[in-house]
Design an enzyme around this catalytic site. Structure first.
Site, PDB file in Angstrom:
ATOM      1  N   ASP A 190       0.819  -1.215   0.000  1.00 58.44           N
ATOM      2  CA  ASP A 190       0.000   0.000   0.000  1.00 58.44           C
ATOM      3  C   ASP A 190       0.851   1.263   0.000  1.00 58.44           C
ATOM      4  O   ASP A 190       2.022   1.259   0.413  1.00 58.44           O
ATOM      5  CB  ASP A 190      -0.894   0.027   1.245  1.00 58.44           C
ATOM      6  N   HIS A 243       3.540  -2.432   3.217  1.00 61.68           N
ATOM      7  CA  HIS A 243       3.605  -1.057   2.719  1.00 61.68           C
ATOM      8  C   HIS A 243       4.976  -0.784   2.098  1.00 61.68           C
ATOM      9  O   HIS A 243       5.988  -0.919   2.788  1.00 61.68           O
ATOM     10  CB  HIS A 243       3.369  -0.058   3.851  1.00 61.68           C
TER      11      HIS A 243
END
Length: 243
Positions: free
Chosen positions: A45, A187
């Site tokens: 992400d 992430h």
């Protein structure tokens, strides 16, 4: 004679059973896939990041794996070459809004604008996947994603990589939790880091370099769309405020 209340109950139960799969398909959030194959999906992400995303893409190339990147439009604008590289390497990309808004707390017209802006930035790639920032989702924001034609993707587990941790700890948490059909939240960039030290993704990159050789003895890493096609998607009600 069968009591009318019983008929009403039985018919209502039948209707609920009939509509439940449709409701899960339309409004459920994908969290994993039931599969007998040793397949898992790495998802990243908040990127792209000019430094750390290329390092992760290098690892993907080294270990011949495909991942899924949920991109922020405001970051993709400045890193179009990385988006092109992702797609060319067979990775999947998804919408993560333009500026990492909290979907449940944002007005509808602003949600639409965020989704639309990111779609335009990532054109000509057709986006079918969406992950709400912070995992926050309301009935209204889920309906908006449905209007845009998105499969909303949650996750099976995460390793809290938004908190500064040693690479060895991140790697161990990753290895310990993986199961066939898992969708793993990671992430490659942190949009709004709560822990300033965690904004440096070096530990995560090192953790992946540690964990991937071990995991590849058992698992094969595929994109979320590939994982869906390999088994039975598990979609659940996922309505909670952005944390």
């Amino acid at each position: 004679m069968i009591p009318q209340s019983f008929v009403t109950y039985r018919s209502g139960r039948h209707v609920r059973r009939w509509f439940a799969p449709i409701g899960r398909r339309l409004f459920g959030t994908l969290v994993r896939v039931e599969t007998t194959e040793p397949l898992v999906a790495l998802t990243f992400d908040d990127g792209p990041h000019p430094v750390f995303t290329p390092q992760i893409l290098d690892l993907c190339e080294q270990y011949q794996l495909r991942a899924t990147f949920f991109l922020l439009g405001q970051h993709a604008v400045d890193q179009r070459d990385l988006v092109t590289r992702m797609v060319a390497a067979g990775h999947a990309i998804g919408n993560h809004t333009f500026s990492h808004i909290r979907m449940p707390q944002t007005r509808r017209w602003q949600r639409w604008r965020e989704l639309w802006q990111t779609q335009q930035v990532l054109a000509p790639y057709r986006l079918r996947l969406f992950r709400p920032p912070y995992g926050g989702q309301s009935y209204g924001s889920r309906f908006d994603a449905l209007l845009f034609g998105y499969e909303v993707v949650g996750w099976t587990f995460h390793i809290e990589d938004w908190i500064a941790q040693p690479a060895s700890q991140l790697a161990a948490r990753l290895v310990d939790q993986v199961r066939p059909g898992s969708i793993i939240l990671l992430h490659d960039r942190l949009a709004n880091p709560r822990d300033p030290q965690a904004a440096d993704r070096t530990s995560l990159v090192s953790a992946l370099a540690m964990a991937l050789p071990e995991l590849q003895r058992t698992y094969r890493f595929v994109t979320v769309p590939e994982l869906i096609r390999a088994g039975t998607p598990v979609r659940v009600p996922w309505f909670r405020p952005a944390l």
